[in-house]
Design a protein around this motif. Structure first.
Motif, short mmCIF file in Angstrom:
data_model
loop_
_atom_site.label_atom_id
_atom_site.label_comp_id
_atom_site.label_asym_id
_atom_site.label_seq_id
_atom_site.Cartn_x
_atom_site.Cartn_y
_atom_site.Cartn_z
N VAL A 75 -20.62 -4.70 57.44
CA VAL A 75 -20.52 -4.61 55.98
C VAL A 75 -20.42 -6.02 55.41
CG1 VAL A 75 -19.45 -2.32 55.93
CG2 VAL A 75 -18.01 -4.33 56.14
N GLU A 76 -20.82 -6.15 54.15
CA GLU A 76 -20.79 -7.46 53.50
C GLU A 76 -19.38 -7.88 53.11
OE1 GLU A 76 -22.68 -9.54 49.48
OE2 GLU A 76 -23.62 -7.77 50.36
N LYS A 77 -18.55 -6.90 52.76
CA LYS A 77 -17.18 -7.21 52.33
C LYS A 77 -16.17 -6.44 53.19
CE LYS A 77 -18.51 -7.99 47.50
NZ LYS A 77 -18.28 -7.57 46.08
N PRO A 78 -15.94 -6.89 54.43
CA PRO A 78 -14.95 -6.21 55.26
C PRO A 78 -13.53 -6.50 54.78
CG PRO A 78 -15.74 -8.18 56.37
CD PRO A 78 -16.55 -8.05 55.12
N GLY A 79 -12.61 -5.60 55.10
CA GLY A 79 -11.22 -5.80 54.74
C GLY A 79 -10.63 -4.58 54.08
N LEU A 103 -19.45 2.17 49.31
CA LEU A 103 -19.98 1.58 48.09
C LEU A 103 -19.29 0.27 47.75
CD1 LEU A 103 -20.45 4.72 45.79
CD2 LEU A 103 -22.22 3.39 46.95
N SER A 104 -18.00 0.18 48.07
CA SER A 104 -17.25 -1.04 47.79
C SER A 104 -17.45 -2.09 48.88
CB SER A 104 -15.76 -0.71 47.65
OG SER A 104 -15.53 0.20 46.59
N ALA A 105 -17.64 -1.66 50.13
CA ALA A 105 -17.77 -2.60 51.25
C ALA A 105 -19.18 -3.15 51.39
CB ALA A 105 -17.34 -1.92 52.55
N LEU A 106 -20.20 -2.47 50.84
CA LEU A 106 -21.59 -2.91 50.87
C LEU A 106 -22.12 -3.07 52.30
CD1 LEU A 106 -21.52 -5.60 48.04
CD2 LEU A 106 -22.14 -3.19 47.88
N PRO A 107 -22.58 -1.99 52.93
CA PRO A 107 -23.13 -2.08 54.29
C PRO A 107 -24.32 -3.04 54.37
CG PRO A 107 -22.74 0.20 53.67
CD PRO A 107 -22.57 -0.60 52.43
#
Length: 222
Positions: free
Chosen positions: A92-96, A111-115
């Motif tokens: 994902v683009e934004k892990p965490g 949707l929030s993490a952006l695969p």
């Protein structure tokens, strides 16, 4: 005569004594027995009603010291919350950590993490309900296995050689002595072995012996 008998004789009334004229006071209020019974019944009923009320009244609730916030400390909110926190890791683009509304699903967290482009989101159940503290691992698609040492080079254009690694049944049947059954056997062998790395491997194909190999070796390539 005994003294006692004498005294009794002297104190015996003769009927000639003067009676005192005493005037007794007349009572102001006269209570009949019926009225007394009624009054007693009223008192008994009143006492019974009071006793029932006293026994059934709720006990006063005393505030618990444990429930009161300390001086200078804000009250802690209740356990129920409208948001939950989940962890999204992997491709994902934004892990965490991601905060989403309670009742969200895996698709909402994605949707929030952006695969990433190579993320295999089909491996996840995107309809699954999320719970607080859950971790979602987004796998990446496996890379296509490379042919171990298999050459990708094609025969030079105009060379007239038939490629053992790319020719189809029609092209293979153009070879002298190769029919559709032998052509299909060549294709099946290269599929199971991962391709030809040397022309000599053609002898491993069912139906091709040393004599036929000598006939074909100058007309095929990798």
């Amino acid at each position: 005569m005994a003294v006692i008998d004498r005294l009794t004789e002297l104190t015996r009334p003769t009927g000639e004594e003067d009676l005192l004229d005493v005037s007794y006071p007349t009572p102001r209020l006269a209570v009949t027995p019926k009225q007394a019974v009624i009054a007693a019944a009223v008192v008994v009923v009143a006492v019974a009603v009071w006793a029932v009320w006293f026994l059934q009244r709720p006990d006063p609730v005393e505030p618990s010291l444990a429930a009161l916030p300390e001086v200078g400390q804000e009250a802690t909110p209740g356990e129920e919350t409208d948001e939950i926190v989940v962890s999204v890791v992997g491709a994902v683009e934004k892990p965490g950590l991601i905060t989403v509304p309670a009742g969200s699903r895996v698709a909402d967290a994605l949707l929030s993490a952006l695969p990433l482009l190579d993320a295999d989101v089909t491996a996840l159940n995107q309809a699954q309900l999320l719970v607080d503290g859950q971790q979602i691992h987004v796998p990446a698609r496996p890379e296509a296995p490379a042919h171990d040492g298999a050459p990708e080079a094609q025969p030079p254009a105009g060379s007239g050689l038939v490629s053992l690694n790319s020719a189809d049944v029609t092209e293979l049947t153009t070879l002298n002595g190769v029919g559709e059954a032998t052509a299909q056997a060549i294709i099946d062998h290269r599929t199971s072995a991962g391709g030809f790395t040397a022309i000599e491997q053609l002898q491993e194909v069912k139906g091709i012996g040393p004599a036929k190999f000598e006939q074909l070796k100058d007309h095929v390539g990798l």
